[in-house]
Write a protein that holds these residues in place. Sequence first.
Motif, PDB file in Angstrom:
ATOM      1  N   ARG A 153      29.463  17.722  13.911  1.00 41.42           N
ATOM      2  CA  ARG A 153      30.444  18.933  13.780  1.00 41.42           C
ATOM      3  C   ARG A 153      31.648  18.221  13.198  1.00 41.42           C
ATOM      4  O   ARG A 153      32.269  19.223  12.423  1.00 41.42           O
ATOM      5  CB  ARG A 153      30.557  19.783  15.065  1.00 41.42           C
ATOM      6  CG  ARG A 153      29.338  20.683  15.307  1.00 41.42           C
ATOM      7  CD  ARG A 153      29.905  21.731  16.330  1.00 41.42           C
ATOM      8  NE  ARG A 153      29.861  20.809  17.800  1.00 41.42           N
ATOM      9  CZ  ARG A 153      28.777  20.694  18.570  1.00 41.42           C
ATOM     10  NH1 ARG A 153      27.546  21.314  18.113  1.00 41.42           N
ATOM     11  NH2 ARG A 153      28.887  20.224  19.530  1.00 41.42           N
ATOM     12  N   GLN A 154      32.192  17.224  13.832  1.00 36.38           N
ATOM     13  CA  GLN A 154      33.442  16.510  13.387  1.00 36.38           C
ATOM     14  C   GLN A 154      33.623  16.355  11.816  1.00 36.38           C
ATOM     15  O   GLN A 154      34.172  16.536  11.059  1.00 36.38           O
ATOM     16  CB  GLN A 154      33.952  15.625  14.139  1.00 36.38           C
ATOM     17  CG  GLN A 154      34.483  15.979  15.836  1.00 36.38           C
ATOM     18  CD  GLN A 154      34.667  14.884  16.661  1.00 36.38           C
ATOM     19  OE1 GLN A 154      34.694  13.823  16.047  1.00 36.38           O
ATOM     20  NE2 GLN A 154      34.669  14.960  17.770  1.00 36.38           N
ATOM     21  N   PHE A 155      32.380  15.615  11.554  1.00 40.13           N
ATOM     22  CA  PHE A 155      32.191  15.152  10.227  1.00 40.13           C
ATOM     23  C   PHE A 155      31.700  16.188   9.270  1.00 40.13           C
ATOM     24  O   PHE A 155      32.150  15.870   8.054  1.00 40.13           O
ATOM     25  CB  PHE A 155      30.893  14.048  10.168  1.00 40.13           C
ATOM     26  CG  PHE A 155      30.665  13.359   8.915  1.00 40.13           C
ATOM     27  CD1 PHE A 155      31.673  12.410   8.560  1.00 40.13           C
ATOM     28  CD2 PHE A 155      29.682  13.494   8.149  1.00 40.13           C
ATOM     29  CE1 PHE A 155      31.663  11.741   7.325  1.00 40.13           C
ATOM     30  CE2 PHE A 155      29.503  12.801   6.899  1.00 40.13           C
ATOM     31  CZ  PHE A 155      30.479  11.888   6.627  1.00 40.13           C
ATOM     32  N   LEU A 156      31.387  17.356   9.464  1.00 45.23           N
ATOM     33  CA  LEU A 156      31.123  18.289   8.618  1.00 45.23           C
ATOM     34  C   LEU A 156      32.367  18.800   7.887  1.00 45.23           C
ATOM     35  O   LEU A 156      32.221  19.075   6.536  1.00 45.23           O
ATOM     36  CB  LEU A 156      30.476  19.541   9.241  1.00 45.23           C
ATOM     37  CG  LEU A 156      30.006  20.769   8.228  1.00 45.23           C
ATOM     38  CD1 LEU A 156      28.720  20.237   7.458  1.00 45.23           C
ATOM     39  CD2 LEU A 156      29.480  21.884   9.252  1.00 45.23           C
ATOM     40  N   SER A 157      33.262  19.115   8.376  1.00 47.45           N
ATOM     41  CA  SER A 157      34.640  19.509   7.775  1.00 47.45           C
ATOM     42  C   SER A 157      34.937  18.410   6.731  1.00 47.45           C
ATOM     43  O   SER A 157      35.534  18.682   5.831  1.00 47.45           O
ATOM     44  CB  SER A 157      35.813  19.798   8.578  1.00 47.45           C
ATOM     45  OG  SER A 157      36.032  18.642   9.525  1.00 47.45           O
ATOM     46  N   TYR A 158      34.913  17.243   6.989  1.00 47.82           N
ATOM     47  CA  TYR A 158      35.417  15.807   6.268  1.00 47.82           C
ATOM     48  C   TYR A 158      34.416  15.931   5.001  1.00 47.82           C
ATOM     49  O   TYR A 158      34.995  15.642   3.806  1.00 47.82           O
ATOM     50  CB  TYR A 158      35.288  14.665   7.028  1.00 47.82           C
ATOM     51  CG  TYR A 158      36.516  14.668   7.927  1.00 47.82           C
ATOM     52  CD1 TYR A 158      37.890  14.453   7.631  1.00 47.82           C
ATOM     53  CD2 TYR A 158      36.156  14.705   9.268  1.00 47.82           C
ATOM     54  CE1 TYR A 158      38.841  14.529   8.493  1.00 47.82           C
ATOM     55  CE2 TYR A 158      36.901  14.469  10.324  1.00 47.82           C
ATOM     56  CZ  TYR A 158      38.483  14.345  10.164  1.00 47.82           C
ATOM     57  OH  TYR A 158      39.503  14.330  10.847  1.00 47.82           O
ATOM     58  N   ALA A 159      33.235  16.124   5.167  1.00 50.08           N
ATOM     59  CA  ALA A 159      32.370  16.015   4.191  1.00 50.08           C
ATOM     60  C   ALA A 159      32.303  17.300   3.124  1.00 50.08           C
ATOM     61  O   ALA A 159      32.164  16.925   1.973  1.00 50.08           O
ATOM     62  CB  ALA A 159      30.858  16.092   4.826  1.00 50.08           C
ATOM     63  N   ARG A 160      32.472  18.416   3.626  1.00 49.35           N
ATOM     64  CA  ARG A 160      32.978  19.642   2.839  1.00 49.35           C
ATOM     65  C   ARG A 160      34.019  19.293   1.891  1.00 49.35           C
ATOM     66  O   ARG A 160      33.932  19.477   0.943  1.00 49.35           O
ATOM     67  CB  ARG A 160      33.073  20.979   3.441  1.00 49.35           C
ATOM     68  CG  ARG A 160      31.482  21.606   4.097  1.00 49.35           C
ATOM     69  CD  ARG A 160      31.816  22.529   5.024  1.00 49.35           C
ATOM     70  NE  ARG A 160      30.624  23.249   5.267  1.00 49.35           N
ATOM     71  CZ  ARG A 160      30.653  24.119   6.258  1.00 49.35           C
ATOM     72  NH1 ARG A 160      31.831  24.241   7.282  1.00 49.35           N
ATOM     73  NH2 ARG A 160      29.367  24.732   6.665  1.00 49.35           N
ATOM     74  N   ALA A 161      35.168  18.886   2.539  1.00 45.70           N
ATOM     75  CA  ALA A 161      36.386  18.420   1.982  1.00 45.70           C
ATOM     76  C   ALA A 161      36.068  17.622   0.736  1.00 45.70           C
ATOM     77  O   ALA A 161      36.702  17.719  -0.131  1.00 45.70           O
ATOM     78  CB  ALA A 161      37.573  18.303   2.855  1.00 45.70           C
ATOM     79  N   THR A 162      35.366  16.435   1.071  1.00 46.23           N
ATOM     80  CA  THR A 162      35.104  15.294   0.197  1.00 46.23           C
ATOM     81  C   THR A 162      34.199  16.011  -1.141  1.00 46.23           C
ATOM     82  O   THR A 162      34.643  15.691  -2.156  1.00 46.23           O
ATOM     83  CB  THR A 162      34.230  14.323   0.863  1.00 46.23           C
ATOM     84  OG1 THR A 162      35.096  13.494   1.689  1.00 46.23           O
ATOM     85  CG2 THR A 162      34.057  13.170  -0.238  1.00 46.23           C
ATOM     86  N   LEU A 163      33.178  16.843  -0.931  1.00 46.57           N
ATOM     87  CA  LEU A 163      32.453  17.454  -1.818  1.00 46.57           C
ATOM     88  C   LEU A 163      33.314  18.255  -2.822  1.00 46.57           C
ATOM     89  O   LEU A 163      33.204  18.377  -3.815  1.00 46.57           O
ATOM     90  CB  LEU A 163      31.382  18.042  -1.246  1.00 46.57           C
ATOM     91  CG  LEU A 163      30.309  17.204  -0.764  1.00 46.57           C
ATOM     92  CD1 LEU A 163      29.141  18.106   0.045  1.00 46.57           C
ATOM     93  CD2 LEU A 163      29.594  16.118  -1.754  1.00 46.57           C
ATOM     94  N   ASP A 164      34.371  19.248  -2.082  1.00 50.81           N
ATOM     95  CA  ASP A 164      35.212  20.023  -2.924  1.00 50.81           C
ATOM     96  C   ASP A 164      36.040  19.351  -3.574  1.00 50.81           C
ATOM     97  O   ASP A 164      36.374  19.664  -4.597  1.00 50.81           O
ATOM     98  CB  ASP A 164      35.745  21.052  -1.700  1.00 50.81           C
ATOM     99  CG  ASP A 164      35.012  22.110  -1.327  1.00 50.81           C
ATOM    100  OD1 ASP A 164      34.081  22.479  -1.858  1.00 50.81           O
ATOM    101  OD2 ASP A 164      35.219  22.550  -0.222  1.00 50.81           O
ATOM    102  N   ALA A 165      36.653  18.079  -3.138  1.00 51.59           N
ATOM    103  CA  ALA A 165      37.487  17.235  -3.780  1.00 51.59           C
ATOM    104  C   ALA A 165      36.647  16.882  -4.978  1.00 51.59           C
ATOM    105  O   ALA A 165      37.546  16.685  -6.140  1.00 51.59           O
ATOM    106  CB  ALA A 165      38.384  16.302  -2.986  1.00 51.59           C
TER     107      ALA A 165
END
Length: 300
Positions: free
Chosen positions: A63-75
């Motif tokens: 759950r913690q990693f999900l927000s970072y992964a989404r932000a990376t893909l969006d970036a």
Amino acid sequence: MDRLTAMEAFVAVAEAGSFTRAALRMRISTPMITLHVRRLEEHLAVRLFNRSTRRVDLTEEGRQFLSYARATLDAYATAELAMRPGSGVAGRVRVDAPASMGHAFIVPALAEFHHLHPGIILDLSLGDRGTFFRVDGFDLVLRTGEAQPGGWKTETLGSTRLICVASPDYLDRHGVPSGPDDLAQHRCILYASVEMPGGSPWTLLNQGRKVRVRPPAAFTFNDGAAILAAAREGLGIGQTLEMLAQEDIRAGRLVPLLPDMCQSRLSVVLMGAPDRIALPHVQAALTFLTDHIGWRLDPA
């Protein structure tokens, strides 16, 4: 390991809740998406999912990693878009809304949205869950009369109210109630939920004071559109949002009841996740939902 593809596979599994459905979404085999996720877990030295034969759930680390992964893909998507001038805004926007409001207002507007923003994938979740809707995992959420989570950007669209309605045919057969006490002699259509499977009470105003009335249930539904449909068919009196019933009232299919007792107003708001709202594709979706849909609301 292709870290970007591995993160994309991880996000797909997290959102789909299944390796098989994620594989279909990414158009690769299930073993390949499983391999991407396993290599990502090995690289991070954490378990991202709890797996069972029936379901796949995120671990706390996942759950913690999900927000970072989404932000990376969006970036990455934003950077890629910047290299292609004139291609428009692109990305995936996750929107959650009550089912009755989504079907009545958002779904009919999707063709226009796609015409304006062909590069944006709108991931629309619709549901009447009978409790405070969860907001985690979404970029934008549509809410009516709910407490707003801290930190979320809130755009108030206007206000509406809960009203009681019935069909002319039903009223011809059963009469028109003149007050809350009369409802006990009528067939009523109630909203049911996990917390209140027998039907939720109705909130009315009696001499300026809010009163809760639980009329006898002829039918219960956990879907606002079903309540409206049943009322149109003459099955009983239902309580619904005025914004949903306006067209039926204008067309004479439904008649508003107890008008002096249905004055309590509810705010209708769009909320954006604090870590996502600044992204161009999320902003584009927020602007469209705010400015391009006729919500049939009164000013807040």
